[in-house]
Design an enzyme around this catalytic site. Sequence first.
Site, mmCIF file in Angstrom:
data_model
loop_
_atom_site.group_PDB
_atom_site.id
_atom_site.type_symbol
_atom_site.label_atom_id
_atom_site.label_comp_id
_atom_site.label_asym_id
_atom_site.label_seq_id
_atom_site.Cartn_x
_atom_site.Cartn_y
_atom_site.Cartn_z
ATOM 1 N N ARG A 68 -31.435 17.163 21.726
ATOM 2 C CA ARG A 68 -32.242 18.582 21.267
ATOM 3 C C ARG A 68 -33.115 18.722 20.511
ATOM 4 O O ARG A 68 -33.919 19.631 19.965
ATOM 5 C CB ARG A 68 -30.864 19.638 20.977
ATOM 6 C CG ARG A 68 -30.244 19.872 22.448
ATOM 7 C CD ARG A 68 -29.091 20.970 21.954
ATOM 8 N NE ARG A 68 -27.954 20.217 21.283
ATOM 9 C CZ ARG A 68 -26.856 19.665 21.795
ATOM 10 N NH1 ARG A 68 -26.867 20.016 23.092
ATOM 11 N NH2 ARG A 68 -25.762 19.142 21.062
ATOM 12 N N GLU A 105 -16.328 11.570 16.182
ATOM 13 C CA GLU A 105 -14.938 11.906 16.438
ATOM 14 C C GLU A 105 -14.242 10.782 17.201
ATOM 15 O O GLU A 105 -13.063 10.320 16.781
ATOM 16 C CB GLU A 105 -14.907 13.174 17.048
ATOM 17 C CG GLU A 105 -13.714 14.005 16.722
ATOM 18 C CD GLU A 105 -13.804 15.597 17.147
ATOM 19 O OE1 GLU A 105 -14.998 15.820 17.821
ATOM 20 O OE2 GLU A 105 -12.804 16.328 17.085
HETATM 21 P P1 AMP Z 1 -23.291 15.655 13.039
HETATM 22 O O1 AMP Z 1 -23.483 14.421 13.200
HETATM 23 O O2 AMP Z 1 -21.503 16.033 13.173
HETATM 24 O O3 AMP Z 1 -24.012 16.520 12.033
HETATM 25 O O4 AMP Z 1 -23.156 16.431 14.508
HETATM 26 C C1 AMP Z 1 -24.870 16.843 14.937
HETATM 27 C C2 AMP Z 1 -24.888 16.593 16.203
HETATM 28 O O5 AMP Z 1 -23.968 17.109 17.389
HETATM 29 C C3 AMP Z 1 -26.133 17.461 16.660
HETATM 30 O O6 AMP Z 1 -27.126 16.936 17.268
HETATM 31 C C4 AMP Z 1 -25.717 18.642 17.437
HETATM 32 O O7 AMP Z 1 -26.517 18.972 18.782
HETATM 33 C C5 AMP Z 1 -24.529 18.304 17.982
HETATM 34 N N1 AMP Z 1 -23.318 19.335 17.592
HETATM 35 C C6 AMP Z 1 -22.212 19.186 16.683
HETATM 36 N N2 AMP Z 1 -21.519 20.011 16.502
HETATM 37 C C7 AMP Z 1 -22.149 21.211 17.142
HETATM 38 C C8 AMP Z 1 -21.892 22.324 17.712
HETATM 39 N N3 AMP Z 1 -20.818 23.206 16.858
HETATM 40 N N4 AMP Z 1 -22.601 23.159 18.184
HETATM 41 C C9 AMP Z 1 -23.801 22.598 18.812
HETATM 42 N N5 AMP Z 1 -24.059 21.382 18.852
HETATM 43 C C10 AMP Z 1 -23.340 20.647 17.820
#
Ligand code: AMP
Length: 183
Positions: A68, A105
Site C-alpha cells: 500500500r 502477530e
Molecule cells: P505495524 O507494523 O503494526 O505498524 O502495521 C503496519 C502495516 O500493517 C501497514 O502496512 C498496514 O497496511 C497494515 N495494518 C496494520 N493494522 C492495520 C489496520 N488497522 N488497518 C489497515 N491496515 C493495517
Amino acid sequence: MLRFKKNMNIEKIKGSIRNIPDFPVQGIQFKDVTTLFKDAECLAELSDVLYEMYKNSGITKVVGIESRGFIMGPILATRLHAGFIPIRKPGKLPSAVYEESYGKEYGLDTIQIHKDALTENDVVLLHDDLLATGGTMLAACKLVRNFNPRKIIVNFIVELEDLNGRLEFDKNIRVDSVIKYDI
Ligand code: AMP
C-alpha cells in the site's frame, strides 16, 4: 484562513476512509484506504496535502513499502521530482538486496531493498499507508540506515494513535501522519 481550508481537506480525506470491523481477524478495525483512492477529489487532495508537507524538505528519494506504500509513494515522488524506491517482500527484487526481519502477530516477516537503491547523499522520505505498532516501518528504517543517508523522514497516511507506534522511532527521525484515529 489557510489553516481552516487545510483542516477541511483533511476531514474530507478522513471521511473517505472505510472502517471494516474484524478484518482480517476478530478485534481489528481495518482502515481501508481503497475508498480514499477511488475518490478522484480525495486522491488529488491527499496528493496536495503530502506535497505541501514535503515540498521544501529537499527529498531526493521516496521509499514505499509493499504494497500500500506503492500508491501514494510514486505519486508523491513525481510531484517532488524525487525518485521512487520499492521495499518488497522476499523473492521479488531481482538484484542484490539488504533484508530485515521483524516480529508480527504470528511469526516473522521479512522485507528487502536493493543494495544500490540509495546513496549517502539522499534525503529519504519513507512512506506507508498506516502506522499501527510501527514494526514494519521500523524494519524499513533499518534497511534505509544501511545507506547512511543525509536524512530520513517517515510518513503515513493514517496513524492509529492509541498503539503508540511513533514511540518506537529514534528521536532524530521525524514521523508524520495525515490522519489520526483513536482506535
Ligand atoms: P505495524 O507494523 O503494526 O505498524 O502495521 C503496519 C502495516 O500493517 C501497514 O502496512 C498496514 O497496511 C497494515 N495494518 C496494520 N493494522 C492495520 C489496520 N488497522 N488497518 C489497515 N491496515 C493495517
